[in-house]
Design a protein around this motif. Structure first.
Motif, PDB file in Angstrom:
ATOM      1  N   CYS A 145      -3.848  -4.951  -2.450  1.00 56.12           N
ATOM      2  CA  CYS A 145      -3.087  -3.700  -2.441  1.00 56.12           C
ATOM      3  C   CYS A 145      -4.050  -2.518  -2.353  1.00 56.12           C
ATOM      4  CB  CYS A 145      -2.245  -3.568  -3.709  1.00 56.12           C
ATOM      5  SG  CYS A 145      -0.966  -4.831  -3.861  1.00 56.12           S
ATOM      6  N   TYR A 146      -3.566  -1.412  -1.798  1.00 60.32           N
ATOM      7  CA  TYR A 146      -4.410  -0.224  -1.745  1.00 60.32           C
ATOM      8  C   TYR A 146      -3.577   1.045  -1.701  1.00 60.32           C
ATOM      9  CZ  TYR A 146      -3.718   0.017   3.382  1.00 60.32           C
ATOM     10  OH  TYR A 146      -3.191   0.117   4.642  1.00 60.32           O
TER      11      TYR A 146
ATOM     12  N   TYR B   4       0.835  -1.200   0.000  1.00 57.85           N
ATOM     13  CA  TYR B   4       0.000   0.000   0.000  1.00 57.85           C
ATOM     14  C   TYR B   4       0.871   1.252   0.000  1.00 57.85           C
ATOM     15  CZ  TYR B   4       0.658   0.373   5.114  1.00 57.85           C
ATOM     16  OH  TYR B   4       1.176   0.495   6.377  1.00 57.85           O
TER      17      TYR B   4
END
Length: 167
Positions: free
Chosen positions: A101-102, A69
């Motif tokens: 994921c971010y 992230y």
């Protein structure tokens, strides 16, 4: 990487906090915070600048991102119209995979007031700025900022989701 601080004035650059370029790589359990600041000032030639930046990686080819992230601010200030790919995680992605994921960092391109430059060649994505064929996303999300999850499309991409801050 905590408090990444990258500043560049560029005609042609690829920039990322963790890595500028990732080819045939696996990036697992990584994050970044901080700021990427770039500018294409009036001192540049008449040619449009080429610029690619991502909170983690600038350009990804045939790579995997797992549990990654970014909190990084990715900011471009331009006077001449650039060709730019800017993403919260990755700027430009080819044949890469994203799993869990971010991004909650801001991705923005600013032009001066009363400037004739256009934003036609600027692709901003909260996850990835520009994708070519062969990318997959599984359980990825982005904080719904002012741009789309993927910069070169406003269509939904399987495996990505936009969330509000309270979510």
């Amino acid at each position: 990487l905590i408090n990444c601080d990258i500043t560049c004035s560029t005609i042609s650059k690829v920039v990322g906090c963790l890595s500028n370029i990732a080819t045939d790589s696996t990036i697992t359990n990584c994050f970044s915070s901080g700021k990427i600041n770039a500018s294409t000032g009036s001192s540049l030639t008449a040619l449009a600048a080429e610029y690619t930046s991502g909170g983690l990686v600038g350009f990804s080819n045939n790579s995997s991102f797992i549990n990654c992230y970014s909190l990084t601010e990715n900011i471009l200030n331009y006077e001449k119209t650039p060709f730019a790919n800017m993403g919260g995680l990755v700027g430009l992605s080819e044949n890469s995979h994203y799993d869990c994921c971010y991004n909650v960092g801001v991705v923005v391109a600013n032009k001066p007031v009363n400037n004739e430059s256009s934003a036609n060649n600027i692709y901003l994505g909260d996850l990835v700025g520009f994708i070519n064929d062969g990318n997959t996303f599984v359980s990825c999300y982005e904080l719904q900022n002012t741009v789309y999850p993927i910069g070169n499309t406003n269509e939904s991409i399987a495996g990505t989701e936009s969330l509000h801050e309270n979510e």
